[in-house]
Write a protein that holds these residues in place. Structure first.
Motif, PDB file in Angstrom:
ATOM      1  N   CYS A 260      41.906 -29.492  70.543  1.00 57.24           N
ATOM      2  CA  CYS A 260      42.696 -30.359  71.433  1.00 57.24           C
ATOM      3  C   CYS A 260      42.572 -31.818  71.014  1.00 57.24           C
ATOM      4  CB  CYS A 260      42.243 -30.181  72.877  1.00 57.24           C
ATOM      5  SG  CYS A 260      42.629 -28.559  73.591  1.00 57.24           S
TER       6      CYS A 260
ATOM      7  N   TYR B  24      45.046 -25.992  64.209  1.00 58.72           N
ATOM      8  CA  TYR B  24      45.637 -24.656  64.077  1.00 58.72           C
ATOM      9  C   TYR B  24      44.605 -23.661  63.555  1.00 58.72           C
ATOM     10  CZ  TYR B  24      48.506 -20.831  62.300  1.00 58.72           C
ATOM     11  OH  TYR B  24      49.028 -19.591  62.025  1.00 58.72           O
TER      12      TYR B  24
ATOM     13  N   ARG C 205      41.619 -16.873  68.389  1.00 57.02           N
ATOM     14  CA  ARG C 205      42.784 -16.236  69.011  1.00 57.02           C
ATOM     15  C   ARG C 205      42.442 -14.831  69.518  1.00 57.02           C
ATOM     16  NH1 ARG C 205      48.580 -16.311  68.410  1.00 57.02           N
ATOM     17  NH2 ARG C 205      48.476 -17.873  66.766  1.00 57.02           N
TER      18      ARG C 205
ATOM     19  N   TYR D 278      45.581 -26.552  74.785  1.00 58.17           N
ATOM     20  CA  TYR D 278      45.925 -26.596  73.353  1.00 58.17           C
ATOM     21  C   TYR D 278      47.410 -26.299  73.154  1.00 58.17           C
ATOM     22  CZ  TYR D 278      46.527 -24.715  68.633  1.00 58.17           C
ATOM     23  OH  TYR D 278      47.011 -24.447  67.368  1.00 58.17           O
ATOM     24  N   HIS D 279      47.917 -25.239  73.773  1.00 54.47           N
ATOM     25  CA  HIS D 279      49.329 -24.876  73.607  1.00 54.47           C
ATOM     26  C   HIS D 279      50.240 -25.961  74.179  1.00 54.47           C
ATOM     27  CE1 HIS D 279      48.962 -20.943  71.821  1.00 54.47           C
ATOM     28  NE2 HIS D 279      48.083 -20.563  72.748  1.00 54.47           N
TER      29      HIS D 279
ATOM     30  N   CYS E 255      50.684 -28.585  71.806  1.00 57.88           N
ATOM     31  CA  CYS E 255      51.477 -28.132  70.652  1.00 57.88           C
ATOM     32  C   CYS E 255      52.964 -28.079  71.000  1.00 57.88           C
ATOM     33  CB  CYS E 255      51.021 -26.740  70.204  1.00 57.88           C
ATOM     34  SG  CYS E 255      49.441 -26.693  69.368  1.00 57.88           S
TER      35      CYS E 255
ATOM     36  N   GLU F 245      54.201 -26.299  73.367  1.00 58.47           N
ATOM     37  CA  GLU F 245      54.500 -24.933  73.804  1.00 58.47           C
ATOM     38  C   GLU F 245      54.222 -24.832  75.309  1.00 58.47           C
ATOM     39  OE1 GLU F 245      53.205 -22.881  69.545  1.00 58.47           O
ATOM     40  OE2 GLU F 245      51.790 -22.946  71.219  1.00 58.47           O
TER      41      GLU F 245
ATOM     42  N   LEU G 136      54.357 -21.425  77.150  1.00 58.27           N
ATOM     43  CA  LEU G 136      53.189 -20.594  76.867  1.00 58.27           C
ATOM     44  C   LEU G 136      51.979 -21.101  77.649  1.00 58.27           C
ATOM     45  CD1 LEU G 136      51.897 -18.277  75.380  1.00 58.27           C
ATOM     46  CD2 LEU G 136      51.659 -19.737  73.361  1.00 58.27           C
ATOM     47  N   ALA G 137      51.837 -22.415  77.735  1.00 55.51           N
ATOM     48  CA  ALA G 137      50.744 -22.989  78.527  1.00 55.51           C
ATOM     49  C   ALA G 137      50.881 -22.573  79.993  1.00 55.51           C
ATOM     50  CB  ALA G 137      50.754 -24.511  78.399  1.00 55.51           C
TER      51      ALA G 137
END
Length: 359
Positions: A66, A80, A87, A113-114, A117, A119, A122-123
């Motif tokens: 992060c 990443y 993951r 983190y997502h 990114c 996303e 997704l978060a």
């Protein structure tokens, strides 16, 4: 490693205290000492750390991921790779039958983190799953919380975790336009809240409760919802009352004394100030849905426009008086009585995602 942990705490941990950063640093220091000693004695190589997925190391990796994303404006090859190394561990927790509070804290880091990114959906999905897992553990009820966690320190951490999830669930639901996972009616009204030493989270809990009412007010399925002027006025009053109740240390002020605030506190001040404007704009937004509605409610339409202009002025002032660098664009496609369309571009500073308008 220590520097990046401090970056995380300043940018995210100060808002959502799901991990104790000092313990993370201690774990990281011990881990580096161990792996370096093992490497010197020929018992490990550069890939050894990739295989470490214990609770402490997984949390450390996501903190570092992060932080590097923050410094890279949402892009980092290191971040990443760190995420890829944990993951499978995240998937096991999400799909497993047994899990603990530390597992949920790790998943919150994965969700953050997502989000960084870009996303956001997704978060939102992950934090919703974490919210349901919190309920499964009983963290939403005072009596079951005491049974799950007996140690005072761990109980305080569990309380911080639950309310961080609650606020993030609200925040990302507003951002994506999708429903909350946690409903206020399901949360024990006697559930303890975080200690006063975490003022931002406490302030945002109250803000999120108002957000629940605003959501019900604006999330109509009708193409032409009937305006409830009385409700608009009441919700606006609640937001303004909430803003006045913010501790003085987190109140945005142009007074010289406020210039002595740390960069982190200054950022929280502007975040809370703009969040108040965001919520009020959301309350008044139904007025702007048609030319006839604007014409019939000129005062409310004008208030929405003034709030948008005030937000821009606040961000401009911040840009001119601090090292927090901002780039934004507000586009008005009609006179002030017409519908306003404001587009906020990506903020060129680590906290830009925290400033995006809801809805």
């Amino acid at each position: 490693m220590i520097r990046l942990c401090r970056v995380y705490e300043e940018e995210m941990g100060i808002m959502y205290p799901v991990v104790d950063i000092e313990k993370v640093i201690i774990h990281g220091t011990n881990l580096y000492t161990f792996t370096e000693a093992a490497r010197r004695n020929g018992f490990s190589n550069d890939n050894t750390a990739k295989g470490l997925t214990d609770e402490g190391t997984s949390a450390l990796k996501m903190v570092l991921a992060c932080s590097t994303l923050t410094e890279g404006n949402g892009r980092s090859e290191v971040a990443y790779r760190l995420f890829e190394s944990v993951r499978e561990a995240a998937d096991r927790i999400l799909h497993g039958e047994t899990f603990g509070i530390k597992d949920l804290a790790f998943l919150v880091l994965v969700a953050i983190y997502h989000f960084h990114c870009d996303e956001e959906a997704l978060a939102w999905r992950i934090i919703g799953q974490v919210a349901r897992m919190c309920i499964e553990l009983g963290l939403h009820r005072r009596d079951s919380l005491s049974k799950v966690v007996s140690d005072d320190e761990e109980r305080a951490q569990a309380i911080n975790l639950f309310w961080s999830v609650y606020v993030l669930d609200r925040r990302w639901s507003f951002g994506t336009g999708m429903p909350f996972a946690l409903q206020d009616a399901d949360i024990d009204p006697n559930l303890p809240e975080p200690e006063l030493s975490i003022p931002y989270l406490n302030v945002m809990i109250a803000y999120s409760r108002i957000g629940s009412k605003v959501w019900r007010s604006v999330s109509s399925f009708s193409p032409s919802p009937t305006l409830n002027i009385e409700e608009i006025g009441y919700l606006d009053y609640q937001v303004q009352h909430w803003q006045k109740s913010i501790p003085s240390s987190l109140q945005l002020s142009s007074a010289p004394s406020s210039q002595t605030s740390t960069r982190a506190i200054r950022r929280l001040q502007i975040l809370l100030y703009v969040r108040a404007n965001q919520m009020r704009i959301l309350i008044y937004r139904p007025v702007l849905h048609s030319a006839s509605s604007i014409q019939e409610n000129i005062q409310y339409a004008s208030t929405a426009v003034e709030l948008a202009k005030d937000t821009i002025r606040a961000l401009t002032h911040l840009n001119q008086t601090s090292d927090i660098y901002l780039i934004f664009l507000a586009s008005c496609h009609a006179p002030w009585r017409a519908r306003i369309r404001t587009r906020v571009l990506r903020w060129r500073w680590p906290g830009w995602r925290d400033m995006r308008f809801m809805g």
